[in-house]
Design an enzyme around this catalytic site. Structure first.
Site, short mmCIF file in Angstrom:
data_model
loop_
_atom_site.label_atom_id
_atom_site.label_comp_id
_atom_site.label_asym_id
_atom_site.label_seq_id
_atom_site.Cartn_x
_atom_site.Cartn_y
_atom_site.Cartn_z
N LYS A 14 46.07 6.86 46.43
CA LYS A 14 47.54 6.76 46.30
C LYS A 14 48.17 8.13 46.04
CE LYS A 14 49.29 5.83 42.22
NZ LYS A 14 50.35 6.42 41.40
N ASN A 15 47.64 8.86 45.08
CA ASN A 15 48.31 10.10 44.69
C ASN A 15 48.19 11.20 45.75
OD1 ASN A 15 49.33 8.90 42.43
ND2 ASN A 15 47.72 9.66 41.06
N ARG A 20 57.30 8.44 40.58
CA ARG A 20 57.17 9.82 40.15
C ARG A 20 57.18 10.77 41.35
NH1 ARG A 20 58.43 11.94 35.73
NH2 ARG A 20 57.57 14.01 35.55
N CYS A 61 55.43 5.92 35.73
CA CYS A 61 54.93 5.21 34.55
C CYS A 61 55.42 5.87 33.27
CB CYS A 61 53.40 5.19 34.57
SG CYS A 61 52.75 4.06 35.81
N ARG A 74 56.70 13.72 30.30
CA ARG A 74 56.63 14.11 31.71
C ARG A 74 57.75 15.08 32.15
NH1 ARG A 74 54.31 9.15 35.15
NH2 ARG A 74 53.22 10.87 36.14
N PRO A 75 57.79 16.27 31.53
CA PRO A 75 58.80 17.27 31.94
C PRO A 75 58.51 17.82 33.34
CG PRO A 75 57.27 18.22 30.34
CD PRO A 75 56.89 16.76 30.49
N ILE A 76 59.49 18.53 33.91
CA ILE A 76 59.28 19.12 35.25
C ILE A 76 59.54 20.63 35.23
CG2 ILE A 76 59.67 17.05 36.65
CD1 ILE A 76 62.54 18.25 37.06
N ASP A 131 43.84 8.89 34.04
CA ASP A 131 44.13 7.63 34.75
C ASP A 131 43.00 6.60 34.60
OD1 ASP A 131 46.48 8.78 35.53
OD2 ASP A 131 45.89 9.15 37.59
N ILE A 147 46.26 14.38 27.83
CA ILE A 147 47.22 14.72 28.89
C ILE A 147 48.61 14.12 28.62
CG2 ILE A 147 47.65 14.73 31.39
CD1 ILE A 147 45.02 16.12 30.75
N ARG A 198 51.84 -1.37 42.16
CA ARG A 198 52.33 -0.07 42.64
C ARG A 198 51.20 0.78 43.19
NH1 ARG A 198 55.84 3.02 38.28
NH2 ARG A 198 55.16 4.60 39.75
#
Ligand code: EPZ
Length: 430
Positions: free
Chosen positions: A22-23, A93, A117, A122-124, A305, A327, A397
Site C-alpha cells: 500500500k505505502n 496521509r 491514522c 505527524r508534523p510535516i 506498523d 516512532i 483502508r
C-alpha cells in the site's frame, strides 16, 4: 455500520498470497502524474486508500484505468493543477505525495492538509524544509499546504528526523529540479527504494535509495514505464503474526523475505519455526509463545506498523514482555480494547509492559486505526467466544480482502452489515 464478527479458536493453516505494498503504491501513483506519457503499474492493491488517491487523480484530469484488478494504467497528459481538496483525500496521509509530484511537474501545488491514522502528531516540517531547500516557497494557509517556485534547483538536505514521507516527497520534487540533490539521513524503507526504482524506470537519476544518503540528478522530463510494485511487508507480517497468535501454520507467498527480517527474527525469539523460500515464508507456531522485548525503529528496525500485531501476540506469551514505540507517540490506543478482552498490559509513556495471559475472551470492540484494527482482529481469532469489531473501515483502508484471506486460512469470521446478520452468525456458530 459494517463490522467483523469472529468466533475465535481456530488455528490458522494454509497459504496466503500477499498483495502489492500500500505505502509504495500511494507514492508510485502520485509519481505517475509526473509524466505526460502512459504508465502501467502492476501489483496495485485494491484497497480504500489507493482507490481514494486514484479518484483524486481523476478529479485532476488524470486518466486512470484498472485493466485488471491489480493493474492500473495512468496517463496524466491532461492533468490540471487544481487545488486538491475533497472529503476523501482529507482522510489519507499520502495526499501529501501529490505536493512533491505536482511541485516537480508544475512548480506549484496546493493540497489540503493530510489526515491519515491518528497515531501521533505527524508534523510535516521536514517535507517543507526540503521543498524550501529546493527553492520553493512553502506555507500553510486556510488548511492547505501551498508550495510554489519559479524554478527548482538541487540542494543538500539533512533531515532532522528519519521520515519516510519527507524522503519520498523531496525525492519526487528533486527529480524534476535542475542540478544535484543530496538527501542525508534519508529513510531506507523498502517503499522508498521502490519509488526510486519506479522513477528511475521513468528516466530519473536516483542513486543510493535504501541507504541513508540519496543522490538525485535532476532531469528535464520523465517518460512512461511499466512497473510492478513490491509486495506489502506489513500485510505479510500481519499474517505471520496471525500464525503466532493462533498457534497455526501459515505460508505467506509473493513476498521478499529480506524485507521481513526484523519480523522473522522476533518470531524466532518467540519460539516459532520459520522456513524461508525465494518468495515465501512458512511460520509454524505449536506452543505457547515465549516473551521478548521489542523496540520500533525506522527500517531495517522493527516496523512501527507491526507494533500492535506483535503486542497482541506477546499478550499471550509466557512471561513479561516490553514493547517500546519510538516512532509515533500515540500508537497504544488499542490497549484499552485489548484489555477488555482480558490482556494484562500497562502503558507508561511510550512503553507497554505486557504480562502474558493464557487466553483472551471475546468482546465488542472498535478498531482505532489501520494496524491496531488488524491486530484486534488477530486477538479475536484466538479469543474464547465471539468478538465484534466496529470501525472496520480503518482496516479496509490498507488490507485487501482481509477477512476473506483469513477465512481461507480457516478463521470463522464474517463481515456483517446489520444486527440480524450478526445474530445469524452467532446462532450458526454458538
Ligand atoms: C509512513 O508515514 C507510513 N505512511 C506509515 O504507515 C508508517 O507508520 C510510517 O511511514 C513509519 O514507517 C505512508 O507511507 C503513507 P514518517 P509517514 O514521516 O511518512 C516524524 C500505516 O499503517 N516526522 O516516517 O507519515 C513523525 O512525527 C502507516 O500504513 C516529523 O517530525 O511517517 C514520526 O515520529 C501509518 N516531521 C517520524 O518522523 C516530518 O516532517 C516518522 O514519520 C515528518 C515526520
Amino acid at each position: 455500520m459494517d463490522k467483523y464478527i469472529i468466533k475465535g479458536g481456530n488455528p490458522l493453516v494454509g497459504e496466503v498470497e500477499i498483495t502489492g505494498a500500500k505505502n509504495a503504491a500511494l507514492a508510485i501513483l502520485a509519481a505517475s502524474t509526473m509524466t505526460n506519457e502512459t504508465v502501467t503499474i502492476e501489483n496495485m492493491p485494491d484497497e480504500a486508500d489507493t482507490n481514494v488517491l486514484l479518484g483524486t487523480m481523476n478529479d485532476l484530469g488524470v486518466f486512470t484505468h484498472r485493466t485488471t484488478r491489480h493493474t492500473v494504467r495512468v496517463n496524466a497528459a491532461k492533468a490540471r493543477n487544481f487545488p486538491i481538496d475533497n472529503e476523501d483525500i482529507k482522510k489519507i496521509r499520502a495526499s501529501y505525495y501529490l505536493i512533491g509530484a505536482l511541485l516537480g511537474r508544475f512548480k506549484r501545488a496546493k493540497v489540503v492538509l493530510p489526515g491519515g491514522c491518528a497515531i501521533g502528531l505527524r508534523p510535516i516540517d521536514q517535507h517543507m524544509k526540503g521543498f524550501a531547500a529546493l527553492g520553493a516557497s512553502c506555507r500553510i494557509e486556510h488548511g492547505f499546504i501551498i508550495a510554489e517556485a519559479k524554478e527548482l534547483h538541487g540542494a543538500h538536505i539533512y533531515l532532522d528526523v528519519v521520515s519516510v514521507g519527507a524522503t519520498i516527497n523531496i525525492m519526487m520534487a528533486a527529480t524534476l529540479a535542475s542540478g544535484q540533490t543530496i538527501i542525508e539521513n534519508a529513510a531506507k524503507e523498502p517503499h522508498v527504494v521502490d519509488l526510486a526504482n519506479f522513477l528511475n524506470s521513468m528516466g530519473a537519476h536516483i542513486k543510493g535509495a535504501g541507504t541513508d544518503v540519496i543522490r538525485i540528478r535532476g532531469v528535464e522530463k520523465l517518460h512512461g514505464t511499466d512497473y510492478a510494485i513490491i509486495p506489502d511487508q506489513i500485510e505479510a507480517g500481519t499474517f505471520m503474526m496471525a500464525s503466532a497468535v493462533t498457534r497455526g501454520d501459515i505460508t505467506v507467498t509473493n513476498i521478499i523475505p529480506k524485507h521481513l527480517e526484523s519480523i522473522s527474527a522476533k518470531l524466532k525469539e518467540m519460539g516459532c519455526e520459520l522456513s524461508e523460500h525465494d518468495d515465501a515464508v512458512r511460520v509454524i507456531c505449536k506452543d505457547r509463545i515465549r516473551s521478548t522485548h521489542v523496540k520500533t525503529l525506522p527500517y531495517p528496525g522493527f516496523p512501527t506498523d507491526m507494533q500492535p500485531q506483535i503486542t497482541v501476540a506477546l499478550g499471550l506469551s509466557a512471561g513479561v514482555s516490553i514493547v517500546t514505540e519510538s516512532i509515533f507517540e500515540n500508537r497504544f490506543k488499542y490497549i484499552d480494547e485489548l484489555t477488555s478482552m482480558g490482556a494484562n498490559i500497562k502503558v507508561e509513556g511510550s512503553t507497554a509492559i505486557i504480562s502474558g495471559v493464557e487466553r483472551y475472551t471475546g468482546a465488542h470492540i472498535a478498531a482505532p486505526d489501520l494496524r491496531a484494527g488488524a491486530a484486534l482482529v488477530l486477538a479475536g481469532l484466538v479469543a474464547e467466544g465471539f468478538t465484534t469489531i466496529d470501525n472496520i473501515r480503518f482496516i479496509e483502508r490498507g488490507y485487501e480482502d482481509f477477512y476473506m484471506k483469513l477465512r481461507a486460512l480457516g478463521a470463522t469470521i464474517e463481515r456483517v452489515e446489520d444486527e440480524r446478520s450478526e445474530q445469524r452468525f452467532r446462532l450458526k456458530y454458538a
